[in-house]
Design a protein around this motif. Structure first.
Motif, PDB file in Angstrom:
ATOM      1  N   LYS A  73       0.811  -1.266  -0.140  1.00 30.76           N
ATOM      2  CA  LYS A  73      -0.002   0.090  -0.045  1.00 30.76           C
ATOM      3  C   LYS A  73       0.712   1.276   0.018  1.00 30.76           C
ATOM      4  CE  LYS A  73      -4.087  -1.986   2.222  1.00 30.76           C
ATOM      5  NZ  LYS A  73      -4.706  -1.890   3.628  1.00 30.76           N
ATOM      6  N   LEU A  74       1.869   1.369   0.849  1.00 31.32           N
ATOM      7  CA  LEU A  74       2.849   2.304   0.922  1.00 31.32           C
ATOM      8  C   LEU A  74       3.388   2.574  -0.291  1.00 31.32           C
ATOM      9  CD1 LEU A  74       3.943   4.897   2.353  1.00 31.32           C
ATOM     10  CD2 LEU A  74       5.626   3.407   3.628  1.00 31.32           C
ATOM     11  N   LYS A  75       4.002   1.488  -0.992  1.00 31.76           N
ATOM     12  CA  LYS A  75       4.743   1.506  -2.060  1.00 31.76           C
ATOM     13  C   LYS A  75       3.787   2.135  -3.308  1.00 31.76           C
ATOM     14  CE  LYS A  75       5.159  -2.026  -4.928  1.00 31.76           C
ATOM     15  NZ  LYS A  75       5.326  -3.269  -5.529  1.00 31.76           N
ATOM     16  N   GLY A  76       2.520   1.739  -3.279  1.00 36.05           N
ATOM     17  CA  GLY A  76       1.647   2.399  -4.445  1.00 36.05           C
ATOM     18  C   GLY A  76       1.457   3.369  -4.261  1.00 36.05           C
ATOM     19  N   ARG A  77       1.381   4.102  -2.916  1.00 32.33           N
ATOM     20  CA  ARG A  77       1.186   5.568  -2.747  1.00 32.33           C
ATOM     21  C   ARG A  77       2.496   6.415  -3.262  1.00 32.33           C
ATOM     22  NH1 ARG A  77       0.629   8.361   3.222  1.00 32.33           N
ATOM     23  NH2 ARG A  77       0.249  10.582   2.448  1.00 32.33           N
ATOM     24  N   LEU A  78       3.657   5.716  -2.986  1.00 36.62           N
ATOM     25  CA  LEU A  78       4.924   6.344  -3.580  1.00 36.62           C
ATOM     26  C   LEU A  78       5.024   6.255  -5.091  1.00 36.62           C
ATOM     27  CD1 LEU A  78       7.295   4.888  -1.001  1.00 36.62           C
ATOM     28  CD2 LEU A  78       6.780   7.401  -1.069  1.00 36.62           C
ATOM     29  N   GLN A  79       4.627   5.407  -5.825  1.00 37.04           N
ATOM     30  CA  GLN A  79       4.448   5.182  -7.139  1.00 37.04           C
ATOM     31  C   GLN A  79       3.508   6.239  -7.738  1.00 37.04           C
ATOM     32  OE1 GLN A  79       3.995   0.952  -7.772  1.00 37.04           O
ATOM     33  NE2 GLN A  79       6.107   0.598  -7.551  1.00 37.04           N
ATOM     34  N   ALA A  80       2.341   6.365  -7.180  1.00 42.11           N
ATOM     35  CA  ALA A  80       1.357   7.289  -7.678  1.00 42.11           C
ATOM     36  C   ALA A  80       1.687   8.520  -7.724  1.00 42.11           C
ATOM     37  CB  ALA A  80       0.178   7.093  -6.832  1.00 42.11           C
ATOM     38  N   GLY A  97       4.960   9.425  -8.022  1.00 38.82           N
ATOM     39  CA  GLY A  97       5.867   9.691  -9.308  1.00 38.82           C
ATOM     40  C   GLY A  97       7.066   9.221  -8.662  1.00 38.82           C
ATOM     41  N   PHE A  98       7.342   8.662  -7.551  1.00 37.75           N
ATOM     42  CA  PHE A  98       8.544   8.015  -7.121  1.00 37.75           C
ATOM     43  C   PHE A  98       8.846   6.649  -7.496  1.00 37.75           C
ATOM     44  CE2 PHE A  98       7.353  11.601  -4.300  1.00 37.75           C
ATOM     45  CZ  PHE A  98       8.429  12.305  -4.304  1.00 37.75           C
ATOM     46  N   VAL A  99      10.056   6.138  -7.800  1.00 39.77           N
ATOM     47  CA  VAL A  99      10.605   4.862  -7.781  1.00 39.77           C
ATOM     48  C   VAL A  99      10.647   4.260  -6.534  1.00 39.77           C
ATOM     49  CG1 VAL A  99      12.005   3.256  -8.899  1.00 39.77           C
ATOM     50  CG2 VAL A  99      11.633   5.373 -10.087  1.00 39.77           C
ATOM     51  N   ARG A 127      14.901  12.345  -0.399  1.00 35.92           N
ATOM     52  CA  ARG A 127      14.114  12.326   0.934  1.00 35.92           C
ATOM     53  C   ARG A 127      13.448  13.797   0.878  1.00 35.92           C
ATOM     54  NH1 ARG A 127      17.378  11.633   6.405  1.00 35.92           N
ATOM     55  NH2 ARG A 127      18.556  13.252   5.614  1.00 35.92           N
ATOM     56  N   GLY A 128      14.119  14.734   0.494  1.00 32.32           N
ATOM     57  CA  GLY A 128      13.420  16.021   0.802  1.00 32.32           C
ATOM     58  C   GLY A 128      12.352  16.009  -0.222  1.00 32.32           C
ATOM     59  N   ARG A 129      12.244  15.689  -1.471  1.00 32.39           N
ATOM     60  CA  ARG A 129      11.119  15.643  -2.319  1.00 32.39           C
ATOM     61  C   ARG A 129       9.994  15.056  -1.653  1.00 32.39           C
ATOM     62  NH1 ARG A 129      14.925  14.770  -6.228  1.00 32.39           N
ATOM     63  NH2 ARG A 129      14.072  12.611  -6.630  1.00 32.39           N
ATOM     64  N   ILE A 130      10.221  13.608  -1.222  1.00 34.31           N
ATOM     65  CA  ILE A 130       8.969  12.838  -0.591  1.00 34.31           C
ATOM     66  C   ILE A 130       8.543  13.514   0.851  1.00 34.31           C
ATOM     67  CG2 ILE A 130       8.611  10.823   0.505  1.00 34.31           C
ATOM     68  CD1 ILE A 130      10.856   9.550  -1.218  1.00 34.31           C
ATOM     69  N   LYS A 131       9.268  14.214   1.359  1.00 34.98           N
ATOM     70  CA  LYS A 131       8.752  14.803   2.610  1.00 34.98           C
ATOM     71  C   LYS A 131       8.028  16.211   2.128  1.00 34.98           C
ATOM     72  CE  LYS A 131       8.545  16.545   6.842  1.00 34.98           C
ATOM     73  NZ  LYS A 131       7.854  15.975   7.812  1.00 34.98           N
ATOM     74  N   ASP A 132       8.257  16.751   1.023  1.00 30.90           N
ATOM     75  CA  ASP A 132       7.577  18.072   0.530  1.00 30.90           C
ATOM     76  C   ASP A 132       6.114  17.510  -0.023  1.00 30.90           C
ATOM     77  OD1 ASP A 132       9.461  19.569   1.497  1.00 30.90           O
ATOM     78  OD2 ASP A 132      10.494  19.982  -0.529  1.00 30.90           O
ATOM     79  N   LYS A 133       6.203  16.589  -0.733  1.00 28.56           N
ATOM     80  CA  LYS A 133       4.877  15.869  -1.493  1.00 28.56           C
ATOM     81  C   LYS A 133       4.029  15.114  -0.617  1.00 28.56           C
ATOM     82  CE  LYS A 133       3.795  14.592  -6.213  1.00 28.56           C
ATOM     83  NZ  LYS A 133       4.440  14.457  -7.684  1.00 28.56           N
ATOM     84  N   LEU A 134       4.533  14.292   0.029  1.00 30.48           N
ATOM     85  CA  LEU A 134       3.763  13.258   0.523  1.00 30.48           C
ATOM     86  C   LEU A 134       3.683  13.562   2.302  1.00 30.48           C
ATOM     87  CD1 LEU A 134       4.554   9.918  -1.352  1.00 30.48           C
ATOM     88  CD2 LEU A 134       2.691  11.406  -1.842  1.00 30.48           C
ATOM     89  N   LYS A 135       4.439  14.362   2.667  1.00 26.95           N
ATOM     90  CA  LYS A 135       4.523  14.746   4.344  1.00 26.95           C
ATOM     91  C   LYS A 135       4.945  13.161   5.000  1.00 26.95           C
ATOM     92  CE  LYS A 135       2.903  18.718   3.345  1.00 26.95           C
ATOM     93  NZ  LYS A 135       3.915  19.916   3.073  1.00 26.95           N
ATOM     94  N   LEU A 136       5.924  12.516   4.542  1.00 27.47           N
ATOM     95  CA  LEU A 136       6.588  11.407   5.114  1.00 27.47           C
ATOM     96  C   LEU A 136       7.932  11.434   5.212  1.00 27.47           C
ATOM     97  CD1 LEU A 136       4.874   8.392   2.768  1.00 27.47           C
ATOM     98  CD2 LEU A 136       4.121   9.109   4.971  1.00 27.47           C
TER      99      LEU A 136
END
Length: 298
Positions: free
Chosen positions: A240-247, A249-251, A282-291
């Protein structure tokens, strides 16, 4: 020829001529005579006299044997003026139909919200460490002697309490090592100096609270960095978390960590060629998904 014969021949000729003339008239008959008449189609002139206009009463005569059907005198009505409003019969207004009482509807119970399990913190059981397992000893002296010998050889050996067949015992291990390859190399070297000691490589789950040090991966090794977002006990939660990341745009991928106590599935983004690229990811994921994530080695 004598005169008598001539007379007889002449008489016969006359008879034949008469027969030819009159016999056909007997069979055909004469045609009927048609009379023709001329009709006068002219319109006759109007008569030279005046017509009388007579008004016949419609009331029955008093001497009539049929009784009158009207018992009351007929009142003449003036059709030029409308009758008064009071004389008109006002139709009664229909009574309103009673309002239909709706059937009592039982209120449906509000659906119970299903609690969504929150993913564990990124550092919870995030990193795997590998140990060289050198057996279980019921004799504490034997375990201490082996640990001392390994330490003299430069290995970080230790013993820890356990149980074996219902008795207290000590198990001897060396490590930990960051990856399985390093632990396997240490097991082979120990086997050379201690051939009678059984050895195997085991994995343990260790909570990571900080990023991996920059010197953890050699500079000439590419693709050794990733960003870890969590570790789960079921592969379904990890996917589920992997699908959220892929949706977004993150590999990303799921990495399985099998330990002697449990099996974990770690969700990671990457890999990246160097540590700086992993920090940016890590910074891009934090900005886009708040993770929040940890920079780890592959």
């Amino acid at each position: 020829m004598d005169s008598a014969l001539k007379q007889r021949l002449l008489g016969a000729a006359v008879l034949i001529a008469l027969a030819v003339i009159f016999v056909p008239m007997l069979f055909t008959g004469s045609a009927p005579k048609q009379e023709s008449a001329t009709l006068n189609l002219e319109i006759p002139p109007a008569p030279d006299r005046e017509f009388d206009t007579r008004v016949l009463p419609v009331e029955p005569s008093r001497s009539s044997s049929v009784p009158a059907t009207v018992s009351e005198p007929v009142v003449p009505v003036d059709v030029t003026t409308a009758p008064p409003t009071s004389a008109l019969a006002t139709p009664a207004e229909p009574e309103p139909a009673p309002a239909a009482v709706p059937a009592a509807v039982e209120p449906k119970p509000a659906p119970t919200p299903t609690a969504t399990p929150e993913p564990p913190a990124p550092g919870t059981a995030a990193n795997g460490r590998f140990l060289v397992h050198l057996g279980v000893y019921t004799s504490t002296k034997n375990a201490d002697d082996l640990v001392a010998a390994l330490k003299r050889g430069g290995y970080s050996a230790f013993s820890e309490a356990t149980e074996f067949q219902g008795r207290s015992a000590q198990r001897v291990r060396v490590g930990p090592y960051a990856d399985r390859a390093a632990a396997e190399a240490a097991r082979i070297r120990i086997k050379q100096i201690k051939p009678d000691v059984p050895g195997s490589v085991v994995a343990i789950a260790e909570s990571a609270t900080a990023d991996a040090p920059r010197e953890a991966v050699p500079a000439n090794r590419a693709g050794g960095w990733a960003v870890q977002l969590g570790a789960f006990k079921t592969v379904e939660e990890a996917n589920k978390l992997k699908g959220r990341l892929q949706a977004a745009g993150f590999v990303s991928y799921v990495d399985k960590l099998a330990t002697e106590d449990q099996t974990l599935w770690r969700v990671r983004a990457g890999p990246e060629t160097d540590r700086a690229a992993a920090d940016k990811l890590r910074g891009r994921i934090k900005d886009k998904l708040k993770l929040d994530g940890l920079v780890v080695t592959q």
